[in-house]
Design a protein around this motif. Sequence first.
Motif, PDB file in Angstrom:
ATOM      1  N   ILE A 179      -6.543   5.777  20.055  1.00 48.41           N
ATOM      2  CA  ILE A 179      -6.072   6.537  19.170  1.00 48.41           C
ATOM      3  C   ILE A 179      -6.762   6.340  17.891  1.00 48.41           C
ATOM      4  O   ILE A 179      -7.169   7.247  17.002  1.00 48.41           O
ATOM      5  N   LEU A 180      -7.077   4.836  17.374  1.00 50.50           N
ATOM      6  CA  LEU A 180      -8.005   4.679  16.264  1.00 50.50           C
ATOM      7  C   LEU A 180      -9.323   5.006  16.520  1.00 50.50           C
ATOM      8  O   LEU A 180      -9.783   5.775  15.195  1.00 50.50           O
ATOM      9  N   ASN A 181      -9.888   5.161  17.569  1.00 51.65           N
ATOM     10  CA  ASN A 181     -11.228   5.344  17.828  1.00 51.65           C
ATOM     11  C   ASN A 181     -11.053   7.074  17.606  1.00 51.65           C
ATOM     12  O   ASN A 181     -12.143   7.493  16.742  1.00 51.65           O
ATOM     13  N   GLU A 182     -10.382   7.677  18.134  1.00 46.32           N
ATOM     14  CA  GLU A 182     -10.142   9.339  17.862  1.00 46.32           C
ATOM     15  C   GLU A 182      -9.951   9.539  16.378  1.00 46.32           C
ATOM     16  O   GLU A 182     -10.626  10.503  15.733  1.00 46.32           O
ATOM     17  N   PHE A 183      -9.246   8.841  15.663  1.00 44.98           N
ATOM     18  CA  PHE A 183      -8.841   9.204  14.435  1.00 44.98           C
ATOM     19  C   PHE A 183     -10.258   8.815  13.205  1.00 44.98           C
ATOM     20  O   PHE A 183     -10.240   9.648  12.321  1.00 44.98           O
ATOM     21  N   ILE A 184     -10.974   7.872  13.719  1.00 48.91           N
ATOM     22  CA  ILE A 184     -12.154   7.522  13.121  1.00 48.91           C
ATOM     23  C   ILE A 184     -13.107   8.656  13.390  1.00 48.91           C
ATOM     24  O   ILE A 184     -13.985   9.223  12.297  1.00 48.91           O
ATOM     25  N   VAL A 240      -1.235  14.172  12.309  1.00 48.18           N
ATOM     26  CA  VAL A 240      -2.438  13.890  12.900  1.00 48.18           C
ATOM     27  C   VAL A 240      -2.481  12.539  13.748  1.00 48.18           C
ATOM     28  O   VAL A 240      -2.797  12.720  15.260  1.00 48.18           O
ATOM     29  N   TRP A 241      -1.918  11.762  13.398  1.00 50.36           N
ATOM     30  CA  TRP A 241      -1.748  10.219  14.144  1.00 50.36           C
ATOM     31  C   TRP A 241      -1.004  10.793  15.309  1.00 50.36           C
ATOM     32  O   TRP A 241      -1.063  10.198  16.752  1.00 50.36           O
ATOM     33  N   ASN A 242       0.397  11.389  15.197  1.00 48.21           N
ATOM     34  CA  ASN A 242       1.341  11.787  16.413  1.00 48.21           C
ATOM     35  C   ASN A 242       0.511  12.590  17.357  1.00 48.21           C
ATOM     36  O   ASN A 242       0.644  12.470  18.405  1.00 48.21           O
ATOM     37  N   ARG A 243      -0.230  13.358  16.711  1.00 46.88           N
ATOM     38  CA  ARG A 243      -0.904  14.629  17.737  1.00 46.88           C
ATOM     39  C   ARG A 243      -2.083  13.749  18.516  1.00 46.88           C
ATOM     40  O   ARG A 243      -1.968  14.076  19.727  1.00 46.88           O
ATOM     41  N   ILE A 244      -2.835  12.948  18.068  1.00 43.82           N
ATOM     42  CA  ILE A 244      -3.766  12.380  18.668  1.00 43.82           C
ATOM     43  C   ILE A 244      -3.195  11.307  19.863  1.00 43.82           C
ATOM     44  O   ILE A 244      -3.488  11.501  20.862  1.00 43.82           O
ATOM     45  N   SER A 245      -1.695  10.885  19.315  1.00 43.82           N
ATOM     46  CA  SER A 245      -1.137   9.848  20.500  1.00 43.82           C
ATOM     47  C   SER A 245      -0.679  10.850  21.370  1.00 43.82           C
ATOM     48  O   SER A 245      -0.936  10.214  22.597  1.00 43.82           O
ATOM     49  N   TYR A 304     -10.974  12.043  10.433  1.00 46.99           N
ATOM     50  CA  TYR A 304      -9.752  11.943   9.915  1.00 46.99           C
ATOM     51  C   TYR A 304      -9.604  10.624   9.168  1.00 46.99           C
ATOM     52  O   TYR A 304      -8.858  10.640   8.054  1.00 46.99           O
ATOM     53  N   PHE A 305     -10.275   9.511   9.616  1.00 49.10           N
ATOM     54  CA  PHE A 305     -10.143   8.334   8.524  1.00 49.10           C
ATOM     55  C   PHE A 305     -11.045   8.552   7.479  1.00 49.10           C
ATOM     56  O   PHE A 305     -10.354   8.198   6.281  1.00 49.10           O
ATOM     57  N   GLU A 306     -12.003   9.120   7.262  1.00 50.92           N
ATOM     58  CA  GLU A 306     -12.970   9.276   6.089  1.00 50.92           C
ATOM     59  C   GLU A 306     -12.024  10.417   5.222  1.00 50.92           C
ATOM     60  O   GLU A 306     -12.167   9.909   3.955  1.00 50.92           O
ATOM     61  N   ARG A 307     -11.587  11.356   5.706  1.00 45.66           N
ATOM     62  CA  ARG A 307     -10.701  12.528   4.990  1.00 45.66           C
ATOM     63  C   ARG A 307      -9.572  11.439   4.301  1.00 45.66           C
ATOM     64  O   ARG A 307      -9.273  11.644   2.944  1.00 45.66           O
ATOM     65  N   HIS A 308      -8.848  10.617   4.989  1.00 49.48           N
ATOM     66  CA  HIS A 308      -7.737  10.029   4.409  1.00 49.48           C
ATOM     67  C   HIS A 308      -8.100   8.859   3.457  1.00 49.48           C
ATOM     68  O   HIS A 308      -7.484   8.874   2.429  1.00 49.48           O
ATOM     69  N   LEU A 309      -9.421   8.152   3.674  1.00 46.58           N
ATOM     70  CA  LEU A 309      -9.755   7.190   2.549  1.00 46.58           C
ATOM     71  C   LEU A 309     -10.242   8.064   1.393  1.00 46.58           C
ATOM     72  O   LEU A 309      -9.827   7.531   0.349  1.00 46.58           O
ATOM     73  N   ASN A 310     -10.740   9.223   1.517  1.00 42.46           N
ATOM     74  CA  ASN A 310     -11.215   9.981   0.300  1.00 42.46           C
ATOM     75  C   ASN A 310      -9.861  10.226  -0.494  1.00 42.46           C
ATOM     76  O   ASN A 310      -9.925   9.992  -1.730  1.00 42.46           O
ATOM     77  N   LYS A 311      -8.968  10.743   0.185  1.00 45.34           N
ATOM     78  CA  LYS A 311      -7.692  11.015  -0.381  1.00 45.34           C
ATOM     79  C   LYS A 311      -7.072   9.945  -1.231  1.00 45.34           C
ATOM     80  O   LYS A 311      -6.394  10.002  -2.065  1.00 45.34           O
ATOM     81  N   ILE A 360       0.746  -1.173   0.074  1.00 42.55           N
ATOM     82  CA  ILE A 360       0.073   0.033  -0.112  1.00 42.55           C
ATOM     83  C   ILE A 360       0.865   1.363   0.035  1.00 42.55           C
ATOM     84  O   ILE A 360       2.060   1.056   0.249  1.00 42.55           O
ATOM     85  N   ASP A 361       0.336   2.566  -0.216  1.00 45.33           N
ATOM     86  CA  ASP A 361       1.195   3.655  -0.456  1.00 45.33           C
ATOM     87  C   ASP A 361       0.855   4.334   1.002  1.00 45.33           C
ATOM     88  O   ASP A 361      -0.269   4.622   1.508  1.00 45.33           O
ATOM     89  N   MET A 362       2.076   4.645   1.593  1.00 48.43           N
ATOM     90  CA  MET A 362       2.005   5.375   2.851  1.00 48.43           C
ATOM     91  C   MET A 362       2.344   6.712   2.754  1.00 48.43           C
ATOM     92  O   MET A 362       2.371   7.555   3.908  1.00 48.43           O
ATOM     93  N   SER A 363       2.734   7.118   1.628  1.00 54.13           N
ATOM     94  CA  SER A 363       3.058   8.520   1.507  1.00 54.13           C
ATOM     95  C   SER A 363       2.166   9.619   1.908  1.00 54.13           C
ATOM     96  O   SER A 363       2.784  10.762   2.434  1.00 54.13           O
ATOM     97  N   ALA A 364       0.979   9.393   1.696  1.00 54.91           N
ATOM     98  CA  ALA A 364      -0.222  10.501   2.230  1.00 54.91           C
ATOM     99  C   ALA A 364      -0.797  10.223   3.514  1.00 54.91           C
ATOM    100  O   ALA A 364      -1.658  10.882   3.967  1.00 54.91           O
ATOM    101  N   PHE A 365      -0.235   9.243   4.305  1.00 57.25           N
ATOM    102  CA  PHE A 365      -0.876   9.086   5.739  1.00 57.25           C
ATOM    103  C   PHE A 365      -0.394  10.201   6.503  1.00 57.25           C
ATOM    104  O   PHE A 365       0.348  10.793   6.301  1.00 57.25           O
ATOM    105  N   PRO A 366      -1.528  10.818   7.254  1.00 52.54           N
ATOM    106  CA  PRO A 366      -1.387  11.974   8.054  1.00 52.54           C
ATOM    107  C   PRO A 366      -0.807  11.615   9.642  1.00 52.54           C
ATOM    108  O   PRO A 366      -1.246  11.571  10.361  1.00 52.54           O
ATOM    109  N   PHE A 367       0.703  11.503   9.375  1.00 52.46           N
ATOM    110  CA  PHE A 367       1.362  11.156  10.466  1.00 52.46           C
ATOM    111  C   PHE A 367       1.230  12.088  11.507  1.00 52.46           C
ATOM    112  O   PHE A 367       1.464  11.757  12.739  1.00 52.46           O
TER     113      PHE A 367
END
Length: 478
Positions: free
Chosen positions: A358-363, A133-138, A367-374, A124-131
């Motif tokens: 973390i995953l619950n907050e992301f979804i 955002v994930w770090n901030r939530i963590s 953020y998860f929906e926006r990441h999926l659309n991207k 899969i492509d990880m170049s567009a992953f919102p790192f």
Amino acid sequence: MNDMNMELRTGTGKCLYEQIYEHIRTEIREGKLLAGEKLPSTRSLAEYLQISRSTVDYAYEQLLSEGYIEARPYRGYFVCHIEELLNSGSVGKISGTYAADLIKAEQDTHGGKEWEFDFSPNAIDMSAFPFSVWNRISRTILSEEKSELFAAGHPQGEWELRWTISRYLHASRGVNCMPEQIIVGAGNDYLLMLLEKILGRHVKIAMENPTYKRAWKIFRSFAYEITTVDMDEAGMKAEELRKKEVTAAYIMPSHQFPTGVVMPIGRRMELLNWAKEKEGRYLIEDDYDSEFRYRGKPIPSLQGADQTGKVIYIGTFSKAIAPAIRVSYMVLPKDLLTVYREKCYFYSSTVSRIDQKILNEFISDGYFERHLNKMRKVYKGKHDLMLEKLRPFCGRFIISGENAGLHLLLCCRDNRAEQELIKAANQKKIRVYGLSDSLVSNSTEPIWGDHAVMLLGYGGLDDQAIRLGIERLKDAWL
């Protein structure tokens, strides 16, 4: 490193400092202590071994004088890089550092090849992953200092995450379930192992052929009796399934792996009817990458059409977010939920409560929906580029599987064998994958007959790699 496990013996004719010296020297020579690795301080090692500090000092001084270790001011003792001193011909010794040897061993498992382009269908492509955002939530979650997050959680997973997953599944996949029916686990492997406890041992199960080979291996490890069922352009044949004495069927109706077949509503109803005909029959729906569809509307889940509790639904966030997330989920029919609570409730959740939070907050925060659309846009761009660059192949190959997922299939029109195509690609430093890797039985008739079929994944390649890789394949195959 604060201690070092070694056995010191008396009556051997060797002083204690000599035994320490020889032990550390051997560890360095054999690559068990790596170049740059810090050694215990003389004080801590002496306390750990319950000997005098001067004994350790003597051993370290000898290692220093011979160049095995070095002393760094105010930092301690570190292993030197001594490649030229190692005996590469001895058993247990290495030529170079231990880490370099591990890398070489990893390369050897792939035949010593260095692939310039890898068309893996699983990447899969990880170049567009919102790192960020994930770090901030963590950071936010860890800064809350909630001690309960470090205690054992619910065996099915955190209720908040299961509630969020149930809402997401209903909105995106048409799955009808309550949070109580969901079990969260670290990957599909764990969920399938739980399923073995729920359904019982020696279950007879039907699988498509070809199929997801990992699931087949897991089922086989349960001592399940596995039978394969013929496929056509609509997926598993219901009339063939009826001929088998099985109690469960494992299918991927939204996007069959590896063929890419999308099961139409008529075939889905036939399979549901099969499950309803006898008590104890179930359909296991693996919905592994349904988020990525490029033509038409999303296909609703089979579970959403189930009115009698015959579908066990399994999904994962590995494709949509990242493989390292290792969060999957299983939706059980209510009767099997009762069995789970009787037989499996003592199994602890295999996903950290912090990761679940973390995953619950992301979804839930969108953020998860926006990441999926991207990612849908990113993968559609790669998908369209692949089809464009593969146009010259249409004379000698049939291209299929282009409606969804992260790979395409090329069926060779002539009599060239799969290994011949793979070898030709390898010579161009291209790694490709044959359909035979997903075959689990020769007793069924492949939907492509005897023609070689290649899988070309594009998820892990950027546009430039796709262009160059396809050009290389053109030279190799056309």
